[in-house]
Write a protein that holds these residues in place. Structure first.
Motif, PDB file in Angstrom:
ATOM      1  N   ILE A 138      -2.884  -2.240 -10.000  1.00  0.00           N
ATOM      2  CA  ILE A 138      -3.020  -1.069  -9.149  1.00  0.00           C
ATOM      3  C   ILE A 138      -4.495  -0.874  -8.827  1.00  0.00           C
ATOM      4  CG2 ILE A 138      -2.489   1.382  -8.897  1.00  0.00           C
ATOM      5  CD1 ILE A 138      -0.708   0.899 -11.521  1.00  0.00           C
ATOM      6  N   GLU A 139      -4.800  -0.819  -7.534  1.00  0.00           N
ATOM      7  CA  GLU A 139      -6.167  -0.593  -7.090  1.00  0.00           C
ATOM      8  C   GLU A 139      -6.210   0.740  -6.349  1.00  0.00           C
ATOM      9  OE1 GLU A 139      -9.464  -2.489  -4.050  1.00  0.00           O
ATOM     10  OE2 GLU A 139      -7.714  -3.678  -4.585  1.00  0.00           O
ATOM     11  N   ILE A 140      -7.186   1.561  -6.717  1.00  0.00           N
ATOM     12  CA  ILE A 140      -7.370   2.852  -6.051  1.00  0.00           C
ATOM     13  C   ILE A 140      -8.079   2.608  -4.730  1.00  0.00           C
ATOM     14  CG2 ILE A 140      -8.478   5.113  -6.188  1.00  0.00           C
ATOM     15  CD1 ILE A 140      -8.318   4.841  -9.273  1.00  0.00           C
ATOM     16  N   THR A 198       0.847  -1.182   0.000  1.00  0.00           N
ATOM     17  CA  THR A 198       0.000   0.000   0.000  1.00  0.00           C
ATOM     18  C   THR A 198       0.885   1.234   0.000  1.00  0.00           C
ATOM     19  OG1 THR A 198      -1.725  -1.162   1.215  1.00  0.00           O
ATOM     20  CG2 THR A 198      -1.821   1.239   1.229  1.00  0.00           C
ATOM     21  N   THR A 223       4.613   5.702  -4.526  1.00  0.00           N
ATOM     22  CA  THR A 223       4.434   4.791  -5.653  1.00  0.00           C
ATOM     23  C   THR A 223       5.596   4.932  -6.635  1.00  0.00           C
ATOM     24  OG1 THR A 223       2.040   4.997  -5.403  1.00  0.00           O
ATOM     25  CG2 THR A 223       2.835   4.088  -7.485  1.00  0.00           C
ATOM     26  N   SER A 238      -4.186   7.034  -1.968  1.00  0.00           N
ATOM     27  CA  SER A 238      -3.670   5.695  -1.630  1.00  0.00           C
ATOM     28  C   SER A 238      -3.939   4.684  -2.735  1.00  0.00           C
ATOM     29  CB  SER A 238      -4.304   5.194  -0.331  1.00  0.00           C
ATOM     30  OG  SER A 238      -3.949   6.023   0.738  1.00  0.00           O
ATOM     31  N   ARG A 239      -2.929   3.819  -2.946  1.00  0.00           N
ATOM     32  CA  ARG A 239      -3.035   2.762  -3.940  1.00  0.00           C
ATOM     33  C   ARG A 239      -2.536   1.448  -3.355  1.00  0.00           C
ATOM     34  NH1 ARG A 239      -5.205   6.699  -5.583  1.00  0.00           N
ATOM     35  NH2 ARG A 239      -5.072   7.629  -7.663  1.00  0.00           N
ATOM     36  N   GLU A 240      -3.192   0.367  -3.743  1.00  0.00           N
ATOM     37  CA  GLU A 240      -2.719  -0.978  -3.430  1.00  0.00           C
ATOM     38  C   GLU A 240      -2.083  -1.501  -4.710  1.00  0.00           C
ATOM     39  OE1 GLU A 240      -1.908  -4.349  -1.215  1.00  0.00           O
ATOM     40  OE2 GLU A 240      -2.865  -2.533  -0.461  1.00  0.00           O
ATOM     41  N   VAL A 241      -0.803  -1.876  -4.635  1.00  0.00           N
ATOM     42  CA  VAL A 241      -0.066  -2.340  -5.803  1.00  0.00           C
ATOM     43  C   VAL A 241       0.384  -3.771  -5.552  1.00  0.00           C
ATOM     44  CG1 VAL A 241       1.981  -1.977  -7.249  1.00  0.00           C
ATOM     45  CG2 VAL A 241       0.708  -0.005  -6.373  1.00  0.00           C
ATOM     46  N   GLU A 244       1.567   9.598  -4.369  1.00  0.00           N
ATOM     47  CA  GLU A 244       2.135   9.381  -5.685  1.00  0.00           C
ATOM     48  C   GLU A 244       3.652   9.213  -5.577  1.00  0.00           C
ATOM     49  OE1 GLU A 244       2.569  12.092  -9.605  1.00  0.00           O
ATOM     50  OE2 GLU A 244       0.494  11.720  -8.963  1.00  0.00           O
ATOM     51  N   ALA A 269      -5.304   5.460 -11.926  1.00  0.00           N
ATOM     52  CA  ALA A 269      -4.789   4.587 -10.859  1.00  0.00           C
ATOM     53  C   ALA A 269      -3.307   4.815 -10.589  1.00  0.00           C
ATOM     54  CB  ALA A 269      -5.039   3.120 -11.203  1.00  0.00           C
ATOM     55  N   GLY A 274      -4.907  -1.275 -14.221  1.00  0.00           N
ATOM     56  CA  GLY A 274      -5.516  -0.353 -13.274  1.00  0.00           C
ATOM     57  C   GLY A 274      -6.467   0.574 -13.996  1.00  0.00           C
TER      58      GLY A 274
END
Length: 139
Positions: A120-122, A2, A9, A127-130, A6, A34, A30
């Motif tokens: 990649i999930e927003i 997580t 990431t 915040s992003r889950e990669v 930006e 994303a 994504g």
């Protein structure tokens, strides 16, 4: 993983880029916004490229002069089921560089040669889950 900004990431992507070798093909999944292009910028930086990196939405491909060369595809505007060779993903040519593919789902099952999958999930505005999967990796 997580990431809460930006910059986080991007920093992760710089480190990931340093692990890639010629012939690697990275598929970036994504939704719009994303962070696929943020990751592409970081990967390019990790590979030593200092030029401008932007999504090649209208041209399909940006080839960045680097050692190794970087091939950055954006397949968003293509029809689903596009053949990988139709968009210039020729394994012999691409084998000399690193390939980044945004919107690889347009290829459907035509994804031979992909070595890494990044999803990649927003989670929120920042915040992003990669997740990273290496194809053919030892368990």
């Amino acid at each position: 993983m997580t990431f809460n900004s930006e910059q986080e990431t991007y920093d992760w992507a710089v480190g990931f880029g340093k692990t890639l070798k010629p012939g690697d093909m990275v598929a970036l999944y994504g939704n719009l916004g994303a962070g696929k292009t943020v990751i592409s910028r970081g990967v390019c930086k990790g590979l030593g490229f200092d030029g401008n990196v932007c999504s090649p939405t209208y041209t399909l491909l940006h080839e960045y002069p680097n050692d190794p060369p970087i091939f950055h595809y954006d397949l968003y505007r293509l029809e689903p089921g596009t053949d990988i060779c139709e968009v210039g993903l020729e394994p012999d040519y691409l084998g000399k560089g690193i390939t980044l593919i945004e919107w690889p789902e347009r290829l459907e099952e035509n994804t031979a040669g992909i070595t890494h999958i990044i999803k990649i999930e927003i989670l929120s505005e920042t915040s992003r889950e990669v997740t990273l999967e290496k194809i053919g990796a030892e368990p």
